[in-house]
Design a protein around this motif. Structure first.
Motif, PDB file in Angstrom:
ATOM      1  N   LEU A  14       0.841  -1.199   0.000  1.00 32.23           N
ATOM      2  CA  LEU A  14       0.000   0.000   0.000  1.00 32.23           C
ATOM      3  C   LEU A  14       0.878   1.250   0.000  1.00 32.23           C
ATOM      4  N   PRO A  15       0.336   2.382  -0.450  1.00 33.98           N
ATOM      5  CA  PRO A  15       1.090   3.643  -0.416  1.00 33.98           C
ATOM      6  C   PRO A  15       1.025   4.293   0.967  1.00 33.98           C
ATOM      7  N   VAL A  16       0.920   3.462   1.988  1.00 35.64           N
ATOM      8  CA  VAL A  16       0.763   3.955   3.358  1.00 35.64           C
ATOM      9  C   VAL A  16       1.632   3.116   4.281  1.00 35.64           C
ATOM     10  N   SER A  17       2.300   3.756   5.215  1.00 37.28           N
ATOM     11  CA  SER A  17       3.041   3.055   6.258  1.00 37.28           C
ATOM     12  C   SER A  17       2.974   3.880   7.542  1.00 37.28           C
ATOM     13  N   TYR A  18       3.297   3.234   8.650  1.00 36.65           N
ATOM     14  CA  TYR A  18       3.263   3.918   9.947  1.00 36.65           C
ATOM     15  C   TYR A  18       4.569   3.662  10.692  1.00 36.65           C
ATOM     16  N   LYS A  19       5.055   4.695  11.352  1.00 39.74           N
ATOM     17  CA  LYS A  19       6.237   4.552  12.198  1.00 39.74           C
ATOM     18  C   LYS A  19       6.194   5.620  13.293  1.00 39.74           C
ATOM     19  N   MET A  20       7.014   5.443  14.325  1.00 35.18           N
ATOM     20  CA  MET A  20       7.030   6.382  15.443  1.00 35.18           C
ATOM     21  C   MET A  20       7.780   7.655  15.068  1.00 35.18           C
ATOM     22  N   ASP A  21       7.236   8.796  15.548  1.00 35.96           N
ATOM     23  CA  ASP A  21       7.881  10.077  15.319  1.00 35.96           C
ATOM     24  C   ASP A  21       7.592  10.971  16.522  1.00 35.96           C
ATOM     25  N   SER A  22       8.497  11.895  16.786  1.00 34.85           N
ATOM     26  CA  SER A  22       8.346  12.799  17.923  1.00 34.85           C
ATOM     27  C   SER A  22       7.763  14.136  17.463  1.00 34.85           C
ATOM     28  N   LYS A  23       6.664  14.524  18.102  1.00 35.51           N
ATOM     29  CA  LYS A  23       6.025  15.809  17.817  1.00 35.51           C
ATOM     30  C   LYS A  23       5.860  16.576  19.118  1.00 35.51           C
ATOM     31  N   ASN A  24       6.497  17.735  19.184  1.00 39.58           N
ATOM     32  CA  ASN A  24       6.462  18.562  20.393  1.00 39.58           C
ATOM     33  C   ASN A  24       6.944  17.779  21.617  1.00 39.58           C
ATOM     34  N   GLY A  25       7.948  16.942  21.385  1.00 34.72           N
ATOM     35  CA  GLY A  25       8.526  16.193  22.495  1.00 34.72           C
ATOM     36  C   GLY A  25       7.756  14.953  22.885  1.00 34.72           C
ATOM     37  N   LEU A  26       6.680  14.642  22.161  1.00 40.13           N
ATOM     38  CA  LEU A  26       5.870  13.463  22.474  1.00 40.13           C
ATOM     39  C   LEU A  26       5.925  12.473  21.315  1.00 40.13           C
ATOM     40  N   TRP A  27       6.151  11.212  21.632  1.00 38.46           N
ATOM     41  CA  TRP A  27       6.207  10.173  20.600  1.00 38.46           C
ATOM     42  C   TRP A  27       4.810   9.679  20.262  1.00 38.46           C
ATOM     43  N   GLU A  28       4.549   9.530  18.955  1.00 37.81           N
ATOM     44  CA  GLU A  28       3.279   8.999  18.509  1.00 37.81           C
ATOM     45  C   GLU A  28       3.460   8.242  17.198  1.00 37.81           C
ATOM     46  N   MET A  29       2.483   7.410  16.869  1.00 32.10           N
ATOM     47  CA  MET A  29       2.520   6.654  15.615  1.00 32.10           C
ATOM     48  C   MET A  29       2.036   7.563  14.490  1.00 32.10           C
TER      49      MET A  29
ATOM     50  N   LYS B  70       1.421   8.483  10.373  1.00 29.01           N
ATOM     51  CA  LYS B  70       1.118   7.936   9.053  1.00 29.01           C
ATOM     52  C   LYS B  70       1.994   8.601   8.000  1.00 29.01           C
ATOM     53  N   ASP B  71       2.521   7.768   7.088  1.00 27.32           N
ATOM     54  CA  ASP B  71       3.325   8.275   5.977  1.00 27.32           C
ATOM     55  C   ASP B  71       2.680   7.801   4.687  1.00 27.32           C
ATOM     56  N   SER B  72       2.163   8.730   3.886  1.00 26.62           N
ATOM     57  CA  SER B  72       1.486   8.393   2.632  1.00 26.62           C
ATOM     58  C   SER B  72       2.330   8.836   1.446  1.00 26.62           C
ATOM     59  N   SER B  73       2.686   7.864   0.613  1.00 27.22           N
ATOM     60  CA  SER B  73       3.468   8.176  -0.580  1.00 27.22           C
ATOM     61  C   SER B  73       3.390   7.007  -1.536  1.00 27.22           C
ATOM     62  N   ALA B  74       3.166   7.315  -2.804  1.00 29.23           N
ATOM     63  CA  ALA B  74       3.082   6.259  -3.811  1.00 29.23           C
ATOM     64  C   ALA B  74       4.381   5.475  -3.917  1.00 29.23           C
ATOM     65  N   THR B  75       5.498   6.113  -3.539  1.00 32.61           N
ATOM     66  CA  THR B  75       6.791   5.437  -3.626  1.00 32.61           C
ATOM     67  C   THR B  75       6.972   4.380  -2.528  1.00 32.61           C
ATOM     68  N   THR B  76       6.053   4.354  -1.571  1.00 34.48           N
ATOM     69  CA  THR B  76       6.145   3.364  -0.492  1.00 34.48           C
ATOM     70  C   THR B  76       5.906   1.946  -1.004  1.00 34.48           C
ATOM     71  N   ILE B  77       5.064   1.806  -2.028  1.00 31.90           N
ATOM     72  CA  ILE B  77       4.731   0.477  -2.564  1.00 31.90           C
ATOM     73  C   ILE B  77       6.009  -0.242  -3.000  1.00 31.90           C
ATOM     74  N   ASN B  78       6.123  -1.478  -2.537  1.00 30.50           N
ATOM     75  CA  ASN B  78       7.264  -2.372  -2.807  1.00 30.50           C
ATOM     76  C   ASN B  78       8.530  -2.024  -2.029  1.00 30.50           C
ATOM     77  N   LYS B  79       8.522  -0.905  -1.281  1.00 29.56           N
ATOM     78  CA  LYS B  79       9.639  -0.666  -0.381  1.00 29.56           C
ATOM     79  C   LYS B  79       9.587  -1.680   0.772  1.00 29.56           C
ATOM     80  N   VAL B  80      10.694  -1.839   1.455  1.00 26.37           N
ATOM     81  CA  VAL B  80      10.786  -2.838   2.512  1.00 26.37           C
ATOM     82  C   VAL B  80      10.581  -2.201   3.879  1.00 26.37           C
TER      83      VAL B  80
END
Length: 445
Positions: A257-272, A274-284
């Motif tokens: 899918l052109p969607v993946s999720y990973k942890m990122d820090s926003k304003n000092g708080l970690w949250e899951m 969403k990363d949306s990009s057509a280039t995500t498909i077939n990436k590992v």
């Protein structure tokens, strides 16, 4: 702990106490990729021919379990309980294994073949189906092909026939469910008598990745596993032996899918995030494990002590609801593909086994933890931050008594105290009532 659970424990503890008054001899431990040698051959039924030897071995593990509450989620204690059930009989494992070895004229190994089945009340499956070829010009290498154990760490290598605790730790089961996988392994281990490096082993393997958790490979990514280890080294002045190793797994899963999720820090708080990009498909989506293990054991047979420890950390890819390595590409109840979630994890276990005078009786103490998302802790885990039960840390304290009745029958009474961290996730706002008592017997030949 409620009154009915205490009553059930006392009743079944009394039963096993009556059984544990008999004595006998112990059974030698084997690893899942072990082969027939001079220390194990006497335990096997051998059919010898001119060019090779065929041997049979097997074991069966009937058990009874009592959980702290009805419907206990005990996937890592042998399977979840039914919604209205807190006790059960099970046939945890029933294994039959055939080994065939072909020797050269000088009695050195040439080719080895293993086939092992597992049968329970839930069906019959193949557990091992592999062949091994030995290079005998320099006696440095051998190659293993087929369905075999993955050479990562120590606990994954220990056969369930000889392991003291009933199950492997939560971390081991989540990261490498079913222990085995289809692939190829190259092993460096000098085999001549006076080889200076004969106690060193280097394994390098390439595998599908999903193991027996799924019916077949479902993407193009493969797992590459490397392990460098040292066989037990005796320190005579201290009366102990030491062994250990370091391991790594480099693998992943292909995004569909052109969607993946990973942890990122926003304003000092970690949250899951969403990363949306057509280039995500077939990436590992990465799976990166780094582990180290060590084992100590005293040299005496009576009052022998053993300590095993292992730590693993890295990146694990799962889904929104679990960090377990998927056996098939994840889909929802309408067969719509789901995105992958990548998390930083860490975990460890410590196992201490104390022989009580004779080798017939052993006390077992084990502690393990698995933190599927090391970026967040406790009350920082909430649905508002895109997190779920898949991000909750578990600590397990286990203890038990193992007794060998004779060379072909043993029993263990073992209790798991399971603690989850307190979070803002539904059903994980307090510690769940999911402790489990296991009475397991084992027949083997």
């Amino acid at each position: 702990m409620n009154h009915s659970f205490l009553l059930a424990i006392s009743k079944y503890t009394f039963v096993v106490f009556i059984l544990l008054v008999v004595s006998s001899s112990s059974f030698a431990q084997r690893t899942i990729n072990d082969i027939m040698d001079s220390t194990t051959v006497n335990h096997l039924l051998i059919i010898s021919k001119k060019y090779g030897s065929l041997s049979f071995s097997g074991y069966m593990q009937p058990q009874f379990q009592v959980a702290q509450s009805n419907g206990t989620q005990a996937e890592y204690q042998g399977g979840n309980f039914g919604e209205y059930t807190n006790n059960r009989f099970r046939l945890r494992r029933g294994r039959l294994r055939a080994d065939y070895m072909i020797l050269n004229d000088d009695q050195s190994p040439s080719t080895y073949f293993v086939l092992q089945f597992d049968g329970t009340e839930q069906g019959v499956n193949i557990r091992d189906f592999w062949g091994r070829y030995y290079e005998n010009k320099w006696k440095l290498f051998y190659i293993t092909l087929g369905l075999s154990g993955r050479p990562f760490g120590n606990e994954l290598q220990l056969s369930s026939a000889g392991r003291e605790a009933p199950e492997r730790g939560r971390m081991s089961q989540i990261l490498m469910k079913t222990e085995r996988d289809l692939g190829i392994t190259f092993t460096f281990n000098p085999r001549w008598k006076d080889a200076k490096l004969k106690n060193f082993v280097f394994d390098l393997g390439v595998y599908n990745g999903q193991g027996l958790a799924g019916p077949a490979e479902f993407d193009n990514s493969k797992d590459v596993i490397a392990r460098f280890s040292h066989k037990p080294y005796k320190i005579k002045s201290m009366g102990i032996s030491v062994a250990g190793g370091i391991s790594t797994l480099q693998g992943g899963l292909n995004h569909r899918l052109p969607v993946s999720y990973k942890m990122d820090s926003k304003n000092g708080l970690w949250e899951m995030v969403k990363d949306s990009s057509a280039t995500t498909i077939n990436k590992v989506a990465p799976r990166r494990y780094y582990g180290a293990d060590i084992q100590f054991a005293t040299s005496t047979k009576s009052w022998k002590s053993e300590l095993r420890a292992e730590v693993i950390s890295g990146l694990q890819t799962g889904t929104s609801t679990t960090s377990t390595t998927p056996g098939t590409y994840p889909v929802d109840n309408k067969s719509i593909p789901l995105p992958y979630y990548t998390r930083n994890f860490n975990g460890a276990y410590f196992t201490y086994v104390q022989t009580l005078n004779s080798t017939d009786n052993q006390l077992i103490f084990k502690y393990d933890w698995y933190d599927p998302n090391s970026k967040v802790k406790g009350m920082d885990i909430s649905a508002a931050r895109g997190l779920s039960a898949a991000d909750v840390r578990f600590d397990t304290f286990g203890f038990g008594l193992l007794h060998h009745f004779n060379p072909h029958f043993k029993a263990v009474l073992y209790y798991d105290v399971i603690k989850n961290e307190t979070t803002q996730i539904q059903d994980y706002q307090d510690d769940r009532k999911d402790n489990v008592l296991t009475l397991r017997t084992q027949f083997y030949f």
